[in-house]
Design a protein around this motif. Structure first.
Motif, mmCIF file in Angstrom:
data_model
loop_
_atom_site.group_PDB
_atom_site.id
_atom_site.type_symbol
_atom_site.label_atom_id
_atom_site.label_comp_id
_atom_site.label_asym_id
_atom_site.label_seq_id
_atom_site.Cartn_x
_atom_site.Cartn_y
_atom_site.Cartn_z
ATOM 1 N N GLY A 83 0.812 -1.208 0.000
ATOM 2 C CA GLY A 83 0.000 0.000 0.000
ATOM 3 C C GLY A 83 0.844 1.255 0.000
ATOM 4 O O GLY A 83 2.056 1.241 -0.249
ATOM 5 N N ALA A 86 -5.322 -2.259 6.865
ATOM 6 C CA ALA A 86 -5.887 -2.746 5.604
ATOM 7 C C ALA A 86 -6.306 -1.599 4.695
ATOM 8 O O ALA A 86 -6.096 -1.636 3.475
ATOM 9 C CB ALA A 86 -7.076 -3.658 5.882
ATOM 10 N N LYS A 87 -6.890 -0.556 5.266
ATOM 11 C CA LYS A 87 -7.394 0.554 4.453
ATOM 12 C C LYS A 87 -6.412 1.708 4.344
ATOM 13 O O LYS A 87 -6.635 2.644 3.568
ATOM 14 C CB LYS A 87 -8.721 1.048 5.026
ATOM 15 C CG LYS A 87 -9.824 -0.010 4.936
ATOM 16 C CD LYS A 87 -11.176 0.557 5.317
ATOM 17 C CE LYS A 87 -12.275 -0.474 5.096
ATOM 18 N NZ LYS A 87 -13.618 0.042 5.450
ATOM 19 N N PHE A 105 -8.133 4.904 11.938
ATOM 20 C CA PHE A 105 -9.273 4.044 12.229
ATOM 21 C C PHE A 105 -10.164 4.632 13.315
ATOM 22 O O PHE A 105 -11.382 4.445 13.308
ATOM 23 C CB PHE A 105 -8.741 2.669 12.663
ATOM 24 C CG PHE A 105 -9.794 1.662 12.994
ATOM 25 C CD1 PHE A 105 -10.786 1.339 12.080
ATOM 26 C CD2 PHE A 105 -9.799 1.028 14.231
ATOM 27 C CE1 PHE A 105 -11.756 0.398 12.392
ATOM 28 C CE2 PHE A 105 -10.759 0.084 14.546
ATOM 29 C CZ PHE A 105 -11.745 -0.228 13.619
ATOM 30 N N ARG A 114 -9.876 -6.023 13.134
ATOM 31 C CA ARG A 114 -9.076 -5.289 12.153
ATOM 32 C C ARG A 114 -7.654 -5.102 12.685
ATOM 33 O O ARG A 114 -7.473 -4.629 13.814
ATOM 34 C CB ARG A 114 -9.678 -3.907 11.862
ATOM 35 C CG ARG A 114 -10.957 -3.930 11.069
ATOM 36 C CD ARG A 114 -11.447 -2.501 10.846
ATOM 37 N NE ARG A 114 -12.631 -2.477 10.006
ATOM 38 C CZ ARG A 114 -12.619 -2.418 8.677
ATOM 39 N NH1 ARG A 114 -11.465 -2.366 8.058
ATOM 40 N NH2 ARG A 114 -13.741 -2.406 7.991
ATOM 41 N N ASP A 141 -5.767 1.998 10.530
ATOM 42 C CA ASP A 141 -6.291 0.775 9.920
ATOM 43 C C ASP A 141 -5.282 0.312 8.871
ATOM 44 O O ASP A 141 -5.098 0.961 7.833
ATOM 45 C CB ASP A 141 -7.648 1.064 9.273
ATOM 46 C CG ASP A 141 -8.326 -0.202 8.771
ATOM 47 O OD1 ASP A 141 -7.628 -1.084 8.240
ATOM 48 O OD2 ASP A 141 -9.558 -0.291 8.879
ATOM 49 N N ARG A 170 -5.553 4.144 6.559
ATOM 50 C CA ARG A 170 -6.021 5.436 7.058
ATOM 51 C C ARG A 170 -6.288 5.328 8.557
ATOM 52 O O ARG A 170 -6.283 4.230 9.126
ATOM 53 C CB ARG A 170 -7.288 5.852 6.338
ATOM 54 C CG ARG A 170 -8.475 4.939 6.594
ATOM 55 C CD ARG A 170 -9.633 5.266 5.688
ATOM 56 N NE ARG A 170 -10.818 4.461 6.011
ATOM 57 C CZ ARG A 170 -11.883 4.349 5.240
ATOM 58 N NH1 ARG A 170 -11.905 4.990 4.053
ATOM 59 N NH2 ARG A 170 -12.924 3.629 5.600
#
Length: 909
Positions: free
Chosen positions: A375, A421-422, A426, A403, A419, A424
């Motif tokens: 990412g 996974a995303k 959380f 998460r 976060d 950003r």
């Protein structure tokens, strides 16, 4: 030792089984003769007819030998009992071998052969029967940590593994005494261990153990030169082991398992990553090198079943290491544009990843298998405040609501949850209002929580709810904290450490301290915590490059009866007589002066001089028939105290004008008046009348830098002051304030190799100093003075911070010889004390060593006195005693020829 009736019952049933079958049925016979533990269950009645004849015969012989040994012992035939048991312990049938070892170890220990008995018990404690293991463990603790000769003479490698067995009663105190200076025991001789153990027994207030230790004979060595009479115990709490690790400071720690054994992974200022056996502290393999600057963080996980470590450093790289093979898995991972300050591991979409943060305000994720970035970097939001506040200082990972997240703390004092996974934030940020927090993640009731340490306090936060859990854990002073967390008994515990080296374990639910340890030398730089056998274990990295293991007790039981003392380093000690009682006065960096009864060590008062400033120096005098205590440090004045009341004795003596803070004081008598001589910043010296507070004459000038040391003497019948700055010593007539002769000091240091004015051909006058260099290091400086009269001659010893001392004849203004090395690791204290009726020079060093010197020959008198902490202050006391300030502690030593061991009938009450 446990009662043996249960185990006699085994033997009785077995011997009965030779004639009758077991009514409950016999255990199954082994498939072969080799498996001698599968069927050897003495708590069951064995049908010997089901066993191979050879094994049945051996089993009966061993049981009969143990039974006969017990009977011989009961009748006082100890030699016969030993003969039978030595034969029984050779059997391979368990747990009869274990039972024989338990009996033999007890027999040997009762006969005073402690080391032999413990060696046998160490085999028995590994045996199969749990009740025997418990019995032997109790015996190990009871004998190993209460027997003075064994404590002194046993190899530390033998004693250290026994510490877990000493967790009750008197052995617990003995174990605590041994741990207090465990960092010294590994490389010390038995004679030095005797000194250290005796001192630590005094610190814990166990006078009986102190007497047994000092009386312990050491082959080829005389008794101790000085007997410890009492000591304070402010800085107690020791570590299981302590090893020299990195060449410079140890800056990062974590734990993992490699090849089936638990290890500690460390990173250092030297750029190396190292492994240590968690149980013993022994190094595991060679250092892993590659970083070109300090390793700021390390983390560990498993990749395809293999242990790997992640290290992050000031060279702006992240490195992944295969710990089993001791090699990097990938080339250095790059992307951060400033120091990488935090590292952790996580699982993201089923694959293990590393998560890092840095001074470039970013959080980055890396695939451990490929070394590729995952990412885009997550960026700390821009601020209107200074860039410094947005620098990310620390990082940990957790799972919130299934998460994977990263938790970061920045220099502005804000915690953020990301976060992974995303890519950003959380949860909303959690502003703490303080800069530079340290954090560790622990599970509380199944939910992730962050233990946060910053400026004298630690708190526990529910990450998902953003609320504090439990009470604040307050240190009592504003210092930056390192923090770690783990669980004990299913509940979280938090560990904090600071620059003083004191490490504390806390219950976050109540905010109460559970226990403490002291990791000596260098201050706490890194902490990690784990759980072993249900108990917390704390790993400590210190600024001197050492690594320490601390096994704290969490049940709150007190150990011994230590006398409380200073809360920071002791800087000065002296003695003063009050109403016929001699008191020790000590001063410290905690801004207090304390009074102690010289004979007993009982506290006699505390003077809160100035809690905001350290007390650097102290002196005593008699004014109008009453004792006066003079303190100074951190202020442009000296304070007068009445030690009888603990209150002020007149207004402070102001060192005003351009004189600056008072850094050194001494007292003497001038024309029947008690006077004080003070030296301070800007090189000025003042002389006060202690009765009136009057300045006797204008400050004499001449020093070119701060006056760091003052002494008084009499030269040719005139009272004089001797003062020193960093490079010169001057003598002043106290009556007139005029200088006597010119300055003197050490001879110029000879440069190694080239002349001092030689300049390399490739030198560049415009070269700037490296950021890591000490720009203020201008070479060794004078720091200490001590005056004496030897055979009618006034002498002054001049001490330099590099350990050199030179003695001068004040009347002739000539040195008595060349400078000599008095300390190996920085000279920190110096005084004159009588030895065998003659004045001798006593010096102390940063390495905790006290040495005594003949002022005529300049030869050392007797062996070193070794202490566990740096020596901060020295002073003579009546009856040949010596007062020593070391670390935060105060101790009094008496001479061997006149002082009986503490705790004996002849010791001072």
């Amino acid at each position: 030792m446990a009662d043996s009736e249960e185990h006699r019952g085994w033997i009785g049933r077995l011997l009965g089984g030779r004639r009758t079958r077991a009514e409950r049925g016999a255990p199954p016979a082994p498939p072969t003769d080799e498996d001698r533990t599968a069927w050897a269950r003495p708590w069951e009645l064995v049908d010997l007819s089901t066993l191979p004849p050879r094994l049945a015969e051996e089993m009966v012989e061993v049981a009969a030998a143990i039974e006969a040994a017990d009977q011989a012992r009961d009748f006082g035939e100890r030699a016969e009992a030993e003969r039978l048991l030595r034969g029984a312990v050779t059997t391979t049938i368990d747990p009869y071998r274990q039972l024989a070892e338990q009996r033999l170890g007890g027999l040997l220990a009762e006969d005073g052969r402690i080391a032999e008995g413990i060696a046998v018990w160490l085999r028995a404690v590994e045996g199969p029967d749990p009740s025997l293991r418990r019995s032997v463990a109790i015996s190990l603790g009871a004998y190993a940590f209460t027997d003075g000769p064994f404590l002194v003479n046993a190899d530390p490698a033998t004693l250290l593994p026994l510490l877990p067995h000493a967790d009750w009663g008197f052995p617990r105190v003995g174990a605590a005494v041994y741990e207090a200076s465990a960092h010294r025991h590994r490389g010390a001789s038995a004679a030095v261990r005797r000194e250290l153990l005796a001192l630590d027994a005094a610190r814990y207030g166990d006078r009986e153990l102190l007497a047994r230790i000092e009386a312990a004979p050491v082959p080829g060595e005389p008794g101790p030169r000085r007997h410890v009479q009492w000591a304070s115990g402010a800085q107690l709490g020791g570590c299981r082991w302590s090893v020299a690790g990195h060449e410079e400071g140890t800056s990062a720690l974590t734990t993992t398992t490699v090849d089936g054994r638990a290890v500690v992974v460390t990173g250092g200022d030297d750029g190396a990553v190292r492994l240590w056996d968690l149980a013993t502290g022994e190094p595991v393999g060679e250092p892993m090198t590659g970083h070109t600057g300090q390793v700021c963080a390390v983390a560990a996980t498993r990749l395809n079943g293999r242990p790997v470590a992640v290290s992050a450093g000031r060279d702006m790289t992240v490195r992944i290491w295969d710990l089993a093979a001791r090699r990097p898995l990938h080339p250095p991972l790059t992307g951060h544009t400033n120091w990488v300050t935090g590292a952790a591991t996580a699982t993201l979409r089923g694959r293990p990843v590393a998560v890092t943060c840095g001074d470039d305000q970013t959080v980055r994720v890396w695939d451990l298998a490929t070394g590729e970035a995952v990412g885009t970097p997550m960026q700390e939001p821009p601020r209107t405040a200074h860039f410094f506040h947005s620098r990310l200082k620390t990082l940990a990972t957790a799972v919130i609501r299934r998460r994977p997240v990263a938790v970061t703390g920045d220099m502005g004092g804000t915690l953020r949850v990301w976060d992974l996974a995303k890519g950003r934030e959380f949860l909303p940020p959690l502003p703490l209002g303080f800069g530079g927090p340290e954090l560790a993640v622990v599970t509380v009731d199944g939910r992730p929580a962050a233990a946060v340490g910053v400026w004298g306090a630690a708190t526990l936060w529910d990450l998902a709810a953003g609320r504090r859990l439990g009470e604040r854990m307050l240190l009592g002073r504003d210092v930056q904290l390192e923090v770690a967390a783990t669980t004990a008994g299913g509940a979280p515990v938090v560990c904090t450490g600071d620059h003083s080296g004191m490490v504390r374990l806390w219950d976050p639910a109540t905010g109460q301290q559970l226990s403490q340890a002291f990791a000596p030398l260098g201050g706490t730089r890194a902490l990690a915590a784990t759980t072993v056998d249900g108990r917390p274990v704390v790993l400590i990295g210190t600024g001197d490059g050492r690594v320490h293991r601390w096994d704290p007790a969490t049940d709150g039981r007190p150990v011994g009866k230590p006398t409380p003392g200073h809360g920071d380093a002791v800087t000065a000690v002296t003695t003063v007589e009050v109403d016929g009682t001699t008191l020790v006065a000590s001063a410290g960096w905690d801004g207090t002066a304390r009074l102690w009864d010289l004979a007993t060590g009982e506290a006699a008062g505390t003077l809160a001089v100035n809690p905001r400033e350290p007390v650097r120096t102290m002196a005593t005098a008699v004014v109008d028939g009453r004792p006066v205590l003079l303190t100074a440090g951190g202020e442009p004045l000296a304070r007068r105290w009445d030690p009888a009341t603990g209150g002020p004795s007149g207004a402070p003596l102001a060192h005003d004008g351009e004189a600056g803070d008072v850094d050194a004081v001494a007292t003497t008598v001038l024309d029947g008046r008690a006077v004080a001589v003070a030296g301070g910043a800007n090189g000025l010296v003042r002389v006060w009348d202690l009765a009136t507070g009057e300045v006797l004459h204008q400050p004499p000038a001449g020093h070119e830098s701060d006056v760091c040391a003052v002494a008084t003497a009499v030269v040719d019948g005139r009272p004089v002051a001797v003062t020193a700055d960093e490079s010169t010593v001057r003598v002043w007539d106290l009556t007139s304030g005029a200088p006597l002769g010119g300055p003197f000091g050490f001879p110029p240091d000879e440069p190694a190799g080239e002349p001092a004015d030689a300049v390399p051909d490739d030198a560049d006058e415009d070269d700037e100093l490296d950021d890591d260099e000490d720009e203020d290091d201008d070479g060794p400086c004078i720091e200490l003075l001590a005056a004496a009269v030897v055979d009618g001659r006034p002498l002054v010893a001049v001490g330099r911070d590099d350990g050199l001392v030179q003695v001068w004849d004040l009347a002739a203004r000539t040195p008595l010889g060349p400078p000599f090395p008095a300390a190996d690791d920085g000279l920190t204290a110096m005084t004159v004390a009588p030895v065998d009726g003659r004045p001798a020079l006593v010096t102390g060093g940063h390495d905790g060593t006290v040495r005594t010197w003949d002022l005529t020959t300049l030869a050392q008198l007797g062996p070193d006195l070794v202490l566990p902490l740096p020596v901060g202050a020295l002073a003579p006391a009546p009856a040949g005693r010596l007062v020593v300030g070391f670390g935060w502690e105060v101790a009094v030593f008496g001479p061997a020829e006149s002082a009986a061991p503490a705790g004996s009938a002849d010791a001072p009450a």
